[in-house]
Motif scaffolding. Structure first.
Motif, PDB file in Angstrom:
ATOM      1  N   GLU A   1       0.794  -1.154   0.049  1.00 43.69           N
ATOM      2  CA  GLU A   1      -0.081   0.014  -0.014  1.00 43.69           C
ATOM      3  C   GLU A   1       0.968   1.116   0.144  1.00 43.69           C
ATOM      4  O   GLU A   1       0.647   2.184  -0.638  1.00 43.69           O
ATOM      5  N   GLU A   2       1.934   1.188   0.755  1.00 44.45           N
ATOM      6  CA  GLU A   2       2.730   2.415   0.933  1.00 44.45           C
ATOM      7  C   GLU A   2       3.391   2.706  -0.515  1.00 44.45           C
ATOM      8  O   GLU A   2       3.490   3.946  -1.040  1.00 44.45           O
ATOM      9  N   ALA A   3       3.916   1.436  -1.092  1.00 44.82           N
ATOM     10  CA  ALA A   3       4.485   1.722  -2.512  1.00 44.82           C
ATOM     11  C   ALA A   3       3.595   2.297  -3.454  1.00 44.82           C
ATOM     12  O   ALA A   3       3.802   3.099  -4.279  1.00 44.82           O
TER      13      ALA A   3
ATOM     14  N   VAL B   1       3.607   5.867  -5.707  1.00 46.64           N
ATOM     15  CA  VAL B   1       3.364   6.113  -7.157  1.00 46.64           C
ATOM     16  C   VAL B   1       1.998   6.609  -7.717  1.00 46.64           C
ATOM     17  O   VAL B   1       1.801   6.660  -8.739  1.00 46.64           O
ATOM     18  N   GLY B   2       0.953   6.735  -6.596  1.00 43.94           N
ATOM     19  CA  GLY B   2      -0.307   7.016  -6.999  1.00 43.94           C
ATOM     20  C   GLY B   2      -0.972   6.160  -7.799  1.00 43.94           C
ATOM     21  O   GLY B   2      -1.725   6.571  -8.814  1.00 43.94           O
TER      22      GLY B   2
ATOM     23  N   GLN C   1      -5.038  -0.752  -8.182  1.00 39.03           N
ATOM     24  CA  GLN C   1      -4.443  -2.097  -7.750  1.00 39.03           C
ATOM     25  C   GLN C   1      -4.817  -3.194  -8.311  1.00 39.03           C
ATOM     26  O   GLN C   1      -4.205  -4.415  -8.410  1.00 39.03           O
ATOM     27  N   LYS C   2      -5.991  -3.373  -8.661  1.00 43.46           N
ATOM     28  CA  LYS C   2      -7.038  -4.622  -9.458  1.00 43.46           C
ATOM     29  C   LYS C   2      -6.682  -4.973 -10.748  1.00 43.46           C
ATOM     30  O   LYS C   2      -7.056  -5.900 -11.246  1.00 43.46           O
TER      31      LYS C   2
ATOM     32  N   GLY D   1       3.079   4.854 -18.909  1.00 42.37           N
ATOM     33  CA  GLY D   1       3.518   5.750 -17.691  1.00 42.37           C
ATOM     34  C   GLY D   1       2.965   4.901 -16.276  1.00 42.37           C
ATOM     35  O   GLY D   1       4.056   4.813 -15.470  1.00 42.37           O
ATOM     36  N   GLN D   2       2.005   4.536 -16.306  1.00 40.37           N
ATOM     37  CA  GLN D   2       1.411   3.876 -15.244  1.00 40.37           C
ATOM     38  C   GLN D   2       2.128   2.431 -14.921  1.00 40.37           C
ATOM     39  O   GLN D   2       2.722   2.095 -13.818  1.00 40.37           O
ATOM     40  N   LYS D   3       2.476   1.693 -16.325  1.00 43.04           N
ATOM     41  CA  LYS D   3       3.316   0.682 -16.138  1.00 43.04           C
ATOM     42  C   LYS D   3       4.480   0.837 -15.517  1.00 43.04           C
ATOM     43  O   LYS D   3       5.004   0.101 -14.613  1.00 43.04           O
TER      44      LYS D   3
END
Ligand SMILES: Nc1ncnc2c1ncn2[C@@H]1O[C@H](COP(=O)(O)OP(=O)(O)O)[C@@H](O)[C@H]1O
Ligand SMILES: [Mg+2]
Lengths: 350, 565
Positions: A119-121, A125-126, A131-132, A141-143
């Motif tokens: 969760e912290e990580a 990175v927002g 998460q699912k 960029g998200q990858k």
């Protein structure tokens, strides 16, 4: 967190030397870029640090620990290293959460601890609300941010990046650069960043190792490699600089000398106190150090390329047609037949 | 790209010729089999179907087919997967030779695999002591059994699963594996948590592939299962037709429909899995032996070599031994050595005729398939013609379906005299030829399609703008680029036809025997030494062809040879 020591490392692939006698030392917590043209051995060096390749000769230390030598090799999974790849290398069958949690699960950590760290990580990175998702449902960029979170969760002592921005478009690259910077500030671990893009290297690094042909040509701060290149190759590669021949006319101080280039005298920086009048030297000049003026080297215009905010003008010396100069100018280039005079404001005697 | 389509009459000519080929040799026989079986002239399908399926023998054969095919597919998968992982992921040495050994059972035809294993395990064979030790030495060969059939099917189809899985591993980017290692996963952990999950679609497809191949296999259940009273559908069909003749075509038609349904199930699984698997192709480096075996390397190598030498080489040695002794059961010693069996193989009327027949069939089939495959592939791959695309899907059927089905379809289609000429193909070599044209078109076209996909499309467009017609384009622009693949395709077709048994097993007649049929008949009659000698000769031809193709493989684009990486 760890310092790195690379001691006379060589790597030979089927009789071809990819790395020749590399010697480098990085301080704990430093952000280092390995900069060089494609094929110069950057990835190979990174893979040796990661433990994916064995060394042909030499030693590698991470912290105080020997991890690679001719007869000894610590496996990648035992090195506590994070790695970020150009093609992201997320596991396509796992969700974002599972990607980040994988390494912690492998270590058989407590479930609560895993949850907290993941969760912290993801928070950093927002990507909490993603998460699912599966990697295929994310943008480039998200990858790459998931890849960062994946490294972060493992709290590695060293993170290696292999051209992580090469697959992203220009705008995204800028914002990711910011993200990498913050990431480094936050984690404070040693990071080694491979790129062929000088802009990235300059923006991120504490120090840059300029590589060419399987060797390290110069290790220094971004300012040093830009303003004080140690060789013609570095001078030409960094900032796409020019290297021109000149003759010393006066050794002013141990920091400065007057050099004649194409019949005109200019004052350049130097560190070779032993220079004598009459010595032939090579001078590294960047295009922003040239000015169009009413006196100086006589040239004529070859071409002008509009670059959005300025012009890049290519000029040919009238006295010596083999010497080309490149000037940045806010004004449109003069006509091609016209004689243009060039002054050189700054330069570095190699 | 299509702009000159209507203006070029030669395009229509190509389409017409290809359509005629597919219609006559593929659609007509299989269509007629389906229509005649589902809409029988007398009685109705449902009651006939219930009647046939109600028979005990039929139920048993269906059960055996599923039993043998599923279990052997599972074993093929295990063998194929182990070697696919060893070859792609580890630093095991001498990979080329290991792969070649693994491929041998696939390259030599099933009936020869069966004969050679029978010789290996025979009461007078080299393993007699081992058999005695395990108390397996009964009156008959232990391979004449369910277990024998399953064992040989597993070995025969392991190589094709291996090839599919090897290709599957290479779709996983190297970085994905490296990321797992960096995250602390050992090679074993990476295999179980990353590689196996990513390989799942390929593993399922590989299982389905081996399953379809097993239900279509005839040589192994014929040579091992018939004497062992373990009948599967293909051998049941064979037995009925060869003992009762065309009078049982109706009930045999029902059996082949059941076989078709099973094959379609397997093909559908492959199709669905492959289709859903498109998303995983991402960049990130080609896998290059990421796992070092370290101190286990020698042990793994010894195990691999032992296994492969045992399944691939030992049976062939047993076969050679048998071919060199005067009669079965005689010791292999210097004074017993004889070349008589080879002399018999060459001089004997039937076998020499079979050599001529199979060679002839191989050559003409290869030539005609090559001739049609180029314009056909051109229309489908380069011009993306819809009709050609559809036809090429249809052309896959006779190759994908069990050979025995095509065999029955050919009988049903060509037993009556042809209209106009009043000449029946039945009981001539031409019925085999016609069936081979259907069977091997898709097989021979694969390399041509693979190399045509790699042709730069702009070349063809440039040629169009200078106004050459399509024949000239094929002749001067396409053909020179793909000629090596066309030749490779033809050679593969020759090899397939030369070694063929399943289709010809029902279509042969006196004077028109194929090599596969002769080997089977000789062995069936008890002339093991003669069968062995002919087998050895055909294996030599086959391995010669394989070596020649492999030698030239550098000139061929990727995917041309089925066994290329
Ligand atoms: N596994 C390998 N086998 C053989 N040669 C390799 C291998 N990896 C890299 N090389 C060679 O080593 C040289 C350096 O490659 P690399 O480290 O990837 O360069 P860079 O990352 O700077 O572009 C290249 O000439 C490349 O072809
Ligand atoms: Mg690289």
């Amino acid at each position: 967190m760890a310092s790195i020591k690379i001691n006379s490392v060589s790597k030979i692939f089927d009789n071809v030397a990819a790395l020749k006698d590399i010697n480098l030392e990085f301080i704990d917590g430093e952000f280092i870029s390995l900069l060089g043209p494609s094929g110069c051995g950057k990835t190979t060096l990174l893979r040796i640090l990661a433990g994916f390749e064995e060394v042909s000769d030499g030693e590698v230390f991470i912290g105080k620990e020997l991890v690679s030598s001719k007869s000894f090799h610590v496996l990648p999974e035992k090195r506590n290293i994070g790695m970020v790849f150009q093609a992201y290398a997320l596991w396509p069958h796992m969700s974002v959460w599972e990607n980040v949690a994988f390494g912690l699960k492998i270590q058989k950590n407590d479930k609560k601890l895993i949850k907290k760290k993941v969760e912290e990580a993801l928070e950093v990175v927002g990507l909490m609300e993603y998460q699912k998702r599966k990697p295929s449902e994310l943008s480039g960029g998200q990858k790459q941010r998931v890849a960062l979170a994946r490294c972060m969760a493992m709290e590695p002592s060293l993170i290696l990046f292999d051209e992580p921005l090469a697959n992203l478009d220009l705008n995204l690259r800028e914002s990711m650069l910011e993200e990498f910077k913050n990431f480094h500030k936050r984690l404070k671990c040693t990071m080694i960043y491979v790129t062929h893009d000088q802009g990235e290297a300059m923006a991120l690094s504490d120090r840059i190792a300029v590589m060419g042909n399987g060797t390290v040509m110069q290790l220094g701060t971004p300012q040093e490699i830009y303003h004080k290149p140690v060789s013609e190759e570095v001078a030409k590669f960094v900032g796409r600089g020019m290297v021109v021949d000149g003759v010393v006319t006066k050794n002013i101080t141990d920091q400065q000398a007057e050099v004649m280039i194409l019949g005109e005298n200019f004052i350049f920086r130097q560190h070779k106190t032993y220079l004598n009048t009459g010595d032939s030297v090579k001078v590294s000049i960047k295009s922003e150090d040239l000015r169009i003026s009413s006196k100086g080297i006589a040239t004529k215009v070859i071409s002008g390329i509009y670059q959005g905010n300025s012009w890049s003008i290519l000029l040919e010396s009238i006295n010596d047609q083999t010497t080309m100069l490149k000037v940045n100018s806010f004004d449109a280039p003069p006509k091609e037949t016209e004689v243009v005079y060039i002054e050189i404001k700054d330069g570095w005697i190699i | 790209m299509m702009r000159s389509k209507t203006r070029d009459p030669k395009v229509l000519l190509i389409l017409f010729a290809v359509s005629l080929y597919i219609l006559l040799f593929c659609i007509y026989p299989i269509g007629k089999l389906l229509v005649q079986t589902i809409l029988p002239p007398t009685g109705d399908f449902a009651s006939l179907f219930m009647h046939v399926v109600g028979e005990k023998t039929v139920q048993k054969a269906i059960y055996h087919t599923l039993d043998a095919s599923l279990i052997s597919a599972f074993f093929s998968l295990i063998i194929g997967a182990i070697f696919a992982f060893l070859i792609t992921l580890t630093d095991i040495r001498n990979k080329t030779i290991l792969v070649f050994l693994l491929l041998i059972p696939m390259l030599i035809p099933a009936q020869i695999t069966a004969v050679s294993w029978l010789e290996l395990v025979s009461p007078s064979g080299p393993l007699v002591n081992v058999l005695n030790y395990f108390n397996l030495q009964g009156a008959s060969n232990p391979l004449y059994s369910r277990e024998g059939v399953i064992l040989l099917l597993s070995i025969e189809h392991a190589a094709m699963v291996f090839l599919a899985l090897r290709a599957g591993v290479y779709t996983i980017p190297a970085n994905v594996i490296e990321a797992a290692r960096s995250s602390g996963a050992t090679p074993t952990g990476t295999l179980f948590y990353i590689i196996l999950p990513l390989m799942t679609p390929f593993l399922i497809a590989g299982l389905a592939l081996a399953f379809v191949a097993s239900i279509g296999n005839f040589g192994i259940p014929a040579l091992l299962g018939i004497p062992g009273r373990y009948l599967v559908l293909s051998t049941l069909i064979y037995q009925r037709l060869s003992s009762f003749g065309p009078s049982v075509l109706e009930s045999v038609g029902i059996l082949s429909i059941i076989l078709i349904l099973m094959a379609i199930f397997g093909l559908l699984v492959q199709y669905i899995v492959n289709k859903s698997n498109k998303t995983q192709m991402v960049e990130g480096g080609k896998i290059n032996t990421p796992f070092k075996l370290g101190r286990y390397r020698l042990a793994v190598e010894v195990a691999s070599w032992s296994f492969l030498l045992f399944v691939s080489i030992l049976p062939l040695i047993a076969l050679i031994k048998t071919s060199l002794v005067p009669a079965l059961g005689m010791d292999f010693s210097l004074e017993n050595l004889t070349a008589d069996n080879f002399i018999f193989a060459i001089k004997n009327d039937v076998s020499s005729r079979a050599f001529v027949n199979s060679t002839f069939l191989g050559i003409v089939t290869a030539l005609i398939v090559a001739l049609f495959s180029v314009p056909f592939a051109y229309m489908s791959v380069i011009r993306k013609n819809k009709i050609a695309n559809f036809l090429s899907m249809v052309a896959d059927a006779p190759f994908a379906l069990p050979g025995i089905v095509l065999s029955i379809a050919s009988i049903i289609a060509f037993i009556r005299p042809l209209p106009l000429v009043h000449f029946s193909l039945y009981n001539t070599i031409w019925i085999i030829f016609v069936a081979y044209l259907a069977r091997f078109l898709a097989f021979g076209m694969k390399p041509v399609i693979a190399s045509m996909m790699q042709i730069d499309k702009s070349l063809e467009e440039a040629a169009q703008t200078v106004g050459k017609d399509s024949f000239a384009r094929i002749r001067y622009i396409i053909l020179p680029q793909i000629l090596p693949s066309v030749m490779a395709g033809a050679v593969l077709v020759f090899m397939g036809a030369f070694n063929e048994l399943t289709v010809s097993s029902l279509l042969w007649s006196v004077d028109n025997e194929t090599l596969g049929v002769v080997i089977y008949n000789l062995y069936d009659e008890g002339n093991a030494t003669g069968a062995a000698a002919i087998s050895i000769l055909t294996v030599i031809v086959t391995l010669l062809i394989v070596s020649i193709l492999s030698f030239f493989s550098r000139k061929l684009p990727k995917g041309t040879l089925p066994w290329q990486a």
